[in-house]
Design a protein around this motif. Structure first.
Motif, PDB file in Angstrom:
ATOM      1  N   SER A 125       0.850  -1.184   0.000  1.00 51.89           N
ATOM      2  CA  SER A 125       0.000   0.000   0.000  1.00 51.89           C
ATOM      3  C   SER A 125       0.888   1.237   0.000  1.00 51.89           C
ATOM      4  N   TRP A 126       0.497   2.229  -0.777  1.00 52.21           N
ATOM      5  CA  TRP A 126       1.237   3.492  -0.774  1.00 52.21           C
ATOM      6  C   TRP A 126       1.056   4.177   0.585  1.00 52.21           C
ATOM      7  N   ARG A 127       2.137   4.701   1.141  1.00 52.43           N
ATOM      8  CA  ARG A 127       2.086   5.543   2.344  1.00 52.43           C
ATOM      9  C   ARG A 127       2.100   7.004   1.953  1.00 52.43           C
ATOM     10  N   SER A 128       2.849   7.310   0.919  1.00 53.87           N
ATOM     11  CA  SER A 128       2.986   8.666   0.405  1.00 53.87           C
ATOM     12  C   SER A 128       3.427   8.541  -1.048  1.00 53.87           C
ATOM     13  N   ASP A 129       3.806   9.660  -1.645  1.00 60.26           N
ATOM     14  CA  ASP A 129       4.192   9.583  -3.049  1.00 60.26           C
ATOM     15  C   ASP A 129       5.620   9.089  -3.262  1.00 60.26           C
ATOM     16  N   ASN A 130       6.285   8.653  -2.197  1.00 56.48           N
ATOM     17  CA  ASN A 130       7.607   8.031  -2.390  1.00 56.48           C
ATOM     18  C   ASN A 130       7.878   6.894  -1.412  1.00 56.48           C
ATOM     19  N   SER A 131       6.834   6.398  -0.740  1.00 54.30           N
ATOM     20  CA  SER A 131       7.058   5.261   0.159  1.00 54.30           C
ATOM     21  C   SER A 131       5.846   4.326   0.174  1.00 54.30           C
ATOM     22  N   VAL A 132       6.143   3.062   0.467  1.00 50.12           N
ATOM     23  CA  VAL A 132       5.112   2.031   0.535  1.00 50.12           C
ATOM     24  C   VAL A 132       5.269   1.242   1.826  1.00 50.12           C
ATOM     25  N   VAL A 133       4.199   0.603   2.231  1.00 47.02           N
ATOM     26  CA  VAL A 133       4.249  -0.352   3.326  1.00 47.02           C
ATOM     27  C   VAL A 133       3.912  -1.709   2.713  1.00 47.02           C
ATOM     28  N   ILE A 134       4.670  -2.732   3.111  1.00 42.91           N
ATOM     29  CA  ILE A 134       4.393  -4.086   2.636  1.00 42.91           C
ATOM     30  C   ILE A 134       4.056  -4.971   3.821  1.00 42.91           C
ATOM     31  N   THR A 135       3.368  -6.049   3.544  1.00 45.40           N
ATOM     32  CA  THR A 135       3.067  -7.041   4.566  1.00 45.40           C
ATOM     33  C   THR A 135       3.575  -8.395   4.090  1.00 45.40           C
ATOM     34  N   THR A 136       4.068  -9.183   5.037  1.00 46.82           N
ATOM     35  CA  THR A 136       4.577 -10.506   4.688  1.00 46.82           C
ATOM     36  C   THR A 136       3.783 -11.584   5.424  1.00 46.82           C
ATOM     37  N   ASP A 137       3.710 -12.724   4.797  1.00 48.90           N
ATOM     38  CA  ASP A 137       3.027 -13.887   5.352  1.00 48.90           C
ATOM     39  C   ASP A 137       4.048 -14.720   6.140  1.00 48.90           C
ATOM     40  N   LYS A 138       3.563 -15.791   6.749  1.00 46.16           N
ATOM     41  CA  LYS A 138       4.445 -16.706   7.468  1.00 46.16           C
ATOM     42  C   LYS A 138       5.432 -17.347   6.493  1.00 46.16           C
ATOM     43  N   THR A 139       6.678 -17.425   6.900  1.00 41.77           N
ATOM     44  CA  THR A 139       7.719 -18.024   6.080  1.00 41.77           C
ATOM     45  C   THR A 139       7.460 -19.511   5.907  1.00 41.77           C
ATOM     46  N   ASP A 140       7.554 -19.971   4.656  1.00 44.86           N
ATOM     47  CA  ASP A 140       7.395 -21.396   4.368  1.00 44.86           C
ATOM     48  C   ASP A 140       8.616 -22.161   4.870  1.00 44.86           C
ATOM     49  N   ASP A 141       8.425 -23.447   5.126  1.00 42.34           N
ATOM     50  CA  ASP A 141       9.531 -24.289   5.596  1.00 42.34           C
ATOM     51  C   ASP A 141      10.674 -24.356   4.590  1.00 42.34           C
ATOM     52  N   ASP A 142      10.345 -24.214   3.302  1.00 41.72           N
ATOM     53  CA  ASP A 142      11.405 -24.312   2.289  1.00 41.72           C
ATOM     54  C   ASP A 142      12.088 -22.976   1.996  1.00 41.72           C
ATOM     55  N   ASP A 143      11.645 -21.894   2.662  1.00 43.38           N
ATOM     56  CA  ASP A 143      12.313 -20.602   2.512  1.00 43.38           C
ATOM     57  C   ASP A 143      13.607 -20.583   3.315  1.00 43.38           C
ATOM     58  N   ALA A 144      14.535 -19.752   2.886  1.00 40.82           N
ATOM     59  CA  ALA A 144      15.805 -19.609   3.605  1.00 40.82           C
ATOM     60  C   ALA A 144      15.545 -19.069   5.008  1.00 40.82           C
ATOM     61  N   SER A 145      16.371 -19.449   5.954  1.00 42.27           N
ATOM     62  CA  SER A 145      16.218 -18.963   7.327  1.00 42.27           C
ATOM     63  C   SER A 145      16.409 -17.452   7.401  1.00 42.27           C
ATOM     64  N   SER A 146      17.023 -16.857   6.367  1.00 41.64           N
ATOM     65  CA  SER A 146      17.211 -15.406   6.342  1.00 41.64           C
ATOM     66  C   SER A 146      15.880 -14.664   6.321  1.00 41.64           C
ATOM     67  N   CYS A 147      14.795 -15.351   5.986  1.00 44.13           N
ATOM     68  CA  CYS A 147      13.478 -14.727   5.900  1.00 44.13           C
ATOM     69  C   CYS A 147      12.754 -14.660   7.241  1.00 44.13           C
ATOM     70  N   ASP A 148      13.216 -15.434   8.202  1.00 43.28           N
ATOM     71  CA  ASP A 148      12.491 -15.576   9.466  1.00 43.28           C
ATOM     72  C   ASP A 148      12.251 -14.253  10.193  1.00 43.28           C
ATOM     73  N   ASP A 149      13.223 -13.350  10.190  1.00 43.18           N
ATOM     74  CA  ASP A 149      13.085 -12.087  10.929  1.00 43.18           C
ATOM     75  C   ASP A 149      11.982 -11.190  10.369  1.00 43.18           C
ATOM     76  N   HIS A 150      11.610 -11.400   9.117  1.00 39.56           N
ATOM     77  CA  HIS A 150      10.599 -10.544   8.485  1.00 39.56           C
ATOM     78  C   HIS A 150       9.320 -11.310   8.164  1.00 39.56           C
ATOM     79  N   SER A 151       9.178 -12.496   8.754  1.00 36.71           N
ATOM     80  CA  SER A 151       7.980 -13.294   8.566  1.00 36.71           C
ATOM     81  C   SER A 151       6.824 -12.665   9.341  1.00 36.71           C
ATOM     82  N   GLN A 152       5.636 -12.630   8.755  1.00 39.02           N
ATOM     83  CA  GLN A 152       4.431 -12.089   9.379  1.00 39.02           C
ATOM     84  C   GLN A 152       4.681 -10.694   9.946  1.00 39.02           C
ATOM     85  N   SER A 153       5.097  -9.797   9.073  1.00 40.45           N
ATOM     86  CA  SER A 153       5.435  -8.456   9.546  1.00 40.45           C
ATOM     87  C   SER A 153       5.021  -7.384   8.542  1.00 40.45           C
TER      88      SER A 153
END
Length: 172
Positions: A125-153
């Motif tokens: 979703s746009w926050r302003s004319d130069n920034s967005v907010v994103i949402t993430t779902d739960k990390t899948d088991d086959d995703d890299a562990s590097s994704c865990d910190d940003h899972s469901q956020s």
């Protein structure tokens, strides 16, 4: 709303609006344009009246979120490519300005080993004319562990190197 008419944009998750493996071939990103048919009053319904074709060189195997800012600037995110694309809608018809050369692709951050940090991007979703907010779902088991910190956020990103969408598209 455009010219006094309400529209709904429906992003197809797969290329060419196909599901499964058939929809994973990049180059056929499609947004359905629906118009509300008011002839039946409150019992009306949405009718597909057009399609917006995303640039063919967009490397997306899937599409997971969309938003429009100021009835003109469009942003689309992809889970599989961990990125967002920003484009500009034509004022007169349902096309992308610049066609297949229109818009800009931005990748989400990676770690020092090159692994994705944002693996399950589901919404934008746009926050302003130069920034967005994103949402993430739960990390899948086959995703890299590097994704865990940003899972469901939620995460906020400013488009790099630009003060506003007007400056991003100043060449048009």
């Amino acid at each position: 709303m455009r010219n006094g008419t309400h529209y709904l944009l429906g992003l197809c998750e797969g290329n060419n609006c196909e599901g499964g493996n058939d929809g994973k071939d990049p180059g056929k990103g499609t947004i359905l344009v629906l118009e509300y048919d008011t002839s039946a009053g409150l019992d009306g319904n949405w009718q597909v009246i057009d399609q917006i074709l995303l640039p063919e060189d967009l490397p997306y195997q899937d599409y997971s979120g969309i938003d429009v800012y100021d009835n003109e600037f469009i942003v689309v995110v992809s889970q599989s490519e961990s990125s967002l694309w920003v484009g500009r809608l034509d004022d007169d018809n349902w096309t992308i300005r610049g066609g297949d050369n229109g818009g800009f692709l931005f990748y989400f951050p990676i770690d020092s080993g090159g692994d994705k940090l944002f693996c399950e991007v589901e919404g934008v979703s746009w926050r302003s004319d130069n920034s967005v907010v994103i949402t993430t779902d739960k990390t899948d088991d086959d995703d890299a562990s590097s994704c865990d910190d940003h899972s469901q956020s939620l995460a906020v990103f400013t488009l790099p190197g630009f003060d506003s969408l007007s400056s991003l598209f100043k060449w048009e």
